[in-house]
Design a protein around this motif. Structure first.
Motif, PDB file in Angstrom:
ATOM      1  N   UNK A 247       0.840  -1.199   0.000  1.00 58.85           N
ATOM      2  CA  UNK A 247       0.000   0.000   0.000  1.00 58.85           C
ATOM      3  C   UNK A 247       0.874   1.247   0.000  1.00 58.85           C
ATOM      4  N   UNK A 248       0.618   2.136  -0.961  1.00 53.85           N
ATOM      5  CA  UNK A 248       1.306   3.425  -0.949  1.00 53.85           C
ATOM      6  C   UNK A 248       0.548   4.315   0.016  1.00 53.85           C
ATOM      7  N   UNK A 249       1.213   4.761   1.054  1.00 50.79           N
ATOM      8  CA  UNK A 249       0.490   5.437   2.127  1.00 50.79           C
ATOM      9  C   UNK A 249      -0.075   6.786   1.676  1.00 50.79           C
ATOM     10  N   UNK A 250       0.646   7.495   0.802  1.00 50.83           N
ATOM     11  CA  UNK A 250       0.195   8.834   0.420  1.00 50.83           C
ATOM     12  C   UNK A 250      -1.120   8.770  -0.352  1.00 50.83           C
ATOM     13  N   UNK A 251      -1.194   7.798  -1.290  1.00 49.18           N
ATOM     14  CA  UNK A 251      -2.360   7.750  -2.170  1.00 49.18           C
ATOM     15  C   UNK A 251      -3.389   6.713  -1.720  1.00 49.18           C
ATOM     16  N   UNK A 252      -2.975   5.797  -0.876  1.00 49.46           N
ATOM     17  CA  UNK A 252      -3.893   4.719  -0.474  1.00 49.46           C
ATOM     18  C   UNK A 252      -4.020   3.633  -1.535  1.00 49.46           C
ATOM     19  N   UNK A 253      -3.226   3.760  -2.613  1.00 52.68           N
ATOM     20  CA  UNK A 253      -3.277   2.746  -3.679  1.00 52.68           C
ATOM     21  C   UNK A 253      -2.699   1.415  -3.199  1.00 52.68           C
ATOM     22  N   UNK A 254      -3.359   0.325  -3.551  1.00 53.22           N
ATOM     23  CA  UNK A 254      -2.893  -0.988  -3.084  1.00 53.22           C
ATOM     24  C   UNK A 254      -2.786  -1.976  -4.239  1.00 53.22           C
ATOM     25  N   UNK A 255      -1.763  -2.838  -4.151  1.00 56.22           N
ATOM     26  CA  UNK A 255      -1.713  -3.968  -5.086  1.00 56.22           C
ATOM     27  C   UNK A 255      -1.082  -5.170  -4.393  1.00 56.22           C
ATOM     28  N   UNK A 256      -1.318  -6.339  -4.978  1.00 61.28           N
ATOM     29  CA  UNK A 256      -0.813  -7.564  -4.346  1.00 61.28           C
ATOM     30  C   UNK A 256       0.530  -7.960  -4.957  1.00 61.28           C
ATOM     31  N   UNK A 257       1.452  -8.379  -4.091  1.00 60.03           N
ATOM     32  CA  UNK A 257       2.785  -8.787  -4.553  1.00 60.03           C
ATOM     33  C   UNK A 257       3.135 -10.122  -3.892  1.00 60.03           C
ATOM     34  N   UNK A 258       3.596 -11.106  -4.681  1.00 63.62           N
ATOM     35  CA  UNK A 258       3.998 -12.380  -4.070  1.00 63.62           C
ATOM     36  C   UNK A 258       5.158 -12.157  -3.080  1.00 63.62           C
ATOM     37  N   UNK A 259       5.172 -12.913  -1.999  1.00 66.74           N
ATOM     38  CA  UNK A 259       6.212 -12.753  -0.984  1.00 66.74           C
ATOM     39  C   UNK A 259       7.609 -12.809  -1.579  1.00 66.74           C
ATOM     40  N   UNK A 260       7.812 -13.719  -2.526  1.00 67.06           N
ATOM     41  CA  UNK A 260       9.142 -13.930  -3.091  1.00 67.06           C
ATOM     42  C   UNK A 260       9.664 -12.662  -3.768  1.00 67.06           C
ATOM     43  N   UNK A 261       8.763 -11.797  -4.259  1.00 60.82           N
ATOM     44  CA  UNK A 261       9.211 -10.605  -4.993  1.00 60.82           C
ATOM     45  C   UNK A 261       9.205  -9.347  -4.139  1.00 60.82           C
ATOM     46  N   UNK A 262       8.717  -9.483  -2.914  1.00 57.09           N
ATOM     47  CA  UNK A 262       8.432  -8.305  -2.102  1.00 57.09           C
ATOM     48  C   UNK A 262       9.675  -7.458  -1.804  1.00 57.09           C
ATOM     49  N   UNK A 263      10.765  -8.114  -1.407  1.00 55.02           N
ATOM     50  CA  UNK A 263      11.959  -7.364  -1.025  1.00 55.02           C
ATOM     51  C   UNK A 263      12.496  -6.587  -2.233  1.00 55.02           C
ATOM     52  N   UNK A 264      12.522  -7.251  -3.399  1.00 58.38           N
ATOM     53  CA  UNK A 264      12.994  -6.583  -4.622  1.00 58.38           C
ATOM     54  C   UNK A 264      12.112  -5.396  -4.962  1.00 58.38           C
ATOM     55  N   UNK A 265      10.827  -5.621  -4.839  1.00 57.58           N
ATOM     56  CA  UNK A 265       9.848  -4.574  -5.147  1.00 57.58           C
ATOM     57  C   UNK A 265      10.064  -3.348  -4.253  1.00 57.58           C
ATOM     58  N   UNK A 266      10.284  -3.601  -2.965  1.00 56.70           N
ATOM     59  CA  UNK A 266      10.499  -2.498  -2.023  1.00 56.70           C
ATOM     60  C   UNK A 266      11.781  -1.749  -2.363  1.00 56.70           C
ATOM     61  N   UNK A 267      12.792  -2.527  -2.736  1.00 62.64           N
ATOM     62  CA  UNK A 267      14.072  -1.899  -3.084  1.00 62.64           C
ATOM     63  C   UNK A 267      13.907  -1.010  -4.313  1.00 62.64           C
ATOM     64  N   UNK A 268      13.148  -1.499  -5.309  1.00 60.45           N
ATOM     65  CA  UNK A 268      12.923  -0.724  -6.528  1.00 60.45           C
ATOM     66  C   UNK A 268      12.198   0.581  -6.193  1.00 60.45           C
ATOM     67  N   UNK A 269      11.184   0.478  -5.331  1.00 59.91           N
ATOM     68  CA  UNK A 269      10.433   1.677  -4.946  1.00 59.91           C
ATOM     69  C   UNK A 269      11.348   2.648  -4.222  1.00 59.91           C
ATOM     70  N   UNK A 270      12.213   2.100  -3.385  1.00 65.94           N
ATOM     71  CA  UNK A 270      13.135   2.923  -2.604  1.00 65.94           C
ATOM     72  C   UNK A 270      14.079   3.688  -3.538  1.00 65.94           C
ATOM     73  N   UNK A 271      14.610   3.007  -4.559  1.00 60.17           N
ATOM     74  CA  UNK A 271      15.569   3.706  -5.423  1.00 60.17           C
ATOM     75  C   UNK A 271      14.858   4.770  -6.252  1.00 60.17           C
ATOM     76  N   UNK A 272      13.594   4.514  -6.627  1.00 56.88           N
ATOM     77  CA  UNK A 272      12.822   5.563  -7.312  1.00 56.88           C
ATOM     78  C   UNK A 272      12.713   6.793  -6.426  1.00 56.88           C
ATOM     79  N   UNK A 273      12.397   6.507  -5.142  1.00 54.78           N
ATOM     80  CA  UNK A 273      12.191   7.584  -4.209  1.00 54.78           C
ATOM     81  C   UNK A 273      13.462   8.406  -4.028  1.00 54.78           C
TER      82      UNK A 273
END
Ligand code: AMP
Length: 400
Positions: A371-397
């Motif tokens: 869940x993106x806290x600012x917008x409230x937008x939510x999507x589902x991510x498999x556990x196996x991809x979660x850490x990578x996904x968070x890292x990608x979001x972090x580098x965008x930020x």
């Protein structure tokens, strides 16, 4: 309409059973290495066993038992914990003639009518381990170290803290309760309603109330360690000495009193160390006197219960948190201590950018909600991809 499972009761689905089997196997291997043998106990017992064993005035017996009359008119209860039944079996089968301590463990479901929330169910599972017939503080330390070895076998020990305390013998506790009531009575109006009721009924329980308004009063309460008799104090010193000798880290927490009446002297609990997550994953203590109270010999005992649901959830979420942290994403686990809206409120206050939400359904599906806290937008991510996904979001930020 299709019939659903009872509230607070859940299926453990095939996607999860592998994890359950690993947790159980780690338990069996660890306990058996220490010489414990499995005993399998009935899921229901006579109601009076729990009333007498756990204590009439405890929350469990007063409010949480599934009690029913069977067709023969006997009052029976689905077991809310394992120790009373195990002690009944110890007495009934004459275990006291075996070399002491008699070391037993059992794994299975327990039933409590509690308010369901994340990490709290009405049918849940525990691994219980008990050492009966040995008064030496060396056994207390052995049992505690074995518990921590179990967590080590699962690779969890870094995220867990061991809290130990002594609540003394019955006499010490009576003296302490008198001191505690004397201290609490003038503050009664600052306590929550539940604690005001506890003050008359079971004042020790005030000490582990989680309601924020009670904390300032609880923090200044007298310490039970100051009320210990010389014998109880010496026992606790020895337990600590053995723990130190074995290199086992721990914190002495004088407010750790536990919810069951049968405990004496050593009590302990294992909690997650994630900020804000006060959840206990295991707890136990010494219960000298219980075997006698239930009609057996005056043999002492000590044991603990591990909450397996919490183990299974931790197994899933902690590796993700660790991988995310290693990838430079600042990560905090809430871990089911609060309801979801409160947890999200807290996330907002902390100013986090993304929340990962994983309840029973998500855990079962092998996915989490991102869940993106600012917008409230939510999507589902498999556990196996979660850490990578968070890292990608972090580098965008970071690059934004
Ligand atoms: P207790 O028997 O209350 O000392 O609980 C021992 C452990 O069992 C706790 O530390 C929890 O991990 C677990 N536990 C207790 N009650 C529940 C519940 N209602 N749902 C899930 N786990 C529980």
């Amino acid at each position: 309409m299709a019939i659903k499972a009872v509230r607070g009761v859940r299926d453990i689905l095939p996607v999860e059973t592998g994890r359950w089997q690993r947790v159980e196997a780690a338990g069996r291997a660890t306990f058996e290495a220490y010489g414990y043998r499995e005993i399998r106990l009935p899921l229901f017992e006579r109601t009076e066993l729990f009333a007498r064993g756990i204590g009439d005035e405890t929350d469990i017996v007063k409010k949480e038992m599934y009690t029913f009359e069977d067709r023969g008119g006997d009052s029976l209860t689905l077991r809310p914990e394992a120790t009373a039944g195990l002690v009944r079996a110890y007495i009934e089968h004459g275990f006291q003639v075996e070399p002491k301590p008699v070391r037993l463990y059992t794994i299975g479901p327990m039933f409590r009518y509690e308010r369901p929330q994340a990490g709290r169910y009405r049918q849940f599972h525990q691994a219980n381990v008990e050492a009966l017939g040995e008064p030496s503080p060396a056994v207390d330390a052995e049992v505690v170290c074995m518990l921590m070895d179990f967590f080590r076998a699962l690779g969890l020990e870094d995220r867990l803290a061991l809290h130990v305390n002594s609540i003394g013998d019955a006499g010490d506790r009576a003296a302490y309760v008198a001191r505690l009531v004397e201290y609490l009575a003038p503050h009664a109006s600052s306590l929550c309603g539940e604690c005001q009721a506890r003050l008359g009924r079971n004042p020790l329980r005030v000490l582990d109330c989680k309601v924020p308004e009670c904390q300032p009063v609880i923090e200044k309460a007298p310490s039970i360690l100051d009320s210990l008799s010389a014998a109880s104090a010496q026992h606790f010193d020895h337990v600590r000495g053995y723990l130190d000798a074995m290199g086992q880290a721990y914190t002495v927490t004088p407010r750790l009193v536990r919810g069951l009446d049968y405990y004496v002297r050593t009590t302990f609990e294992v909690k997650t160390t994630q900020l804000g997550a006060q959840d206990a994953v295991a707890g136990g203590g010494r219960y000298d006197g219980l075997i006698e109270r239930l009609g057996g010999p005056a043999d002492p005992g000590i044991g603990f219960a591990i909450g397996l649901e919490r183990e299974a959830a931790l197994q899933r979420l902690m590796p993700v948190a660790r991988a995310a942290r290693r990838a430079g994403v600042i990560t905090e686990l809430g871990y089911g201590a609060r309801k979801l809206p409160r947890e999200l409120e807290r996330a907002n206050k902390l100013g986090v950018a993304y929340a990962v939400i994983a309840g029973d359904n998500e855990l079962a599906a092998g996915e989490a909600v991102l869940r993106e806290m600012k917008t409230g937008e939510q999507r589902r991510v498999p556990f196996a991809r979660l850490a990578d996904e968070l890292q990608a979001l972090r580098s965008q930020e970071v690059s934004a």
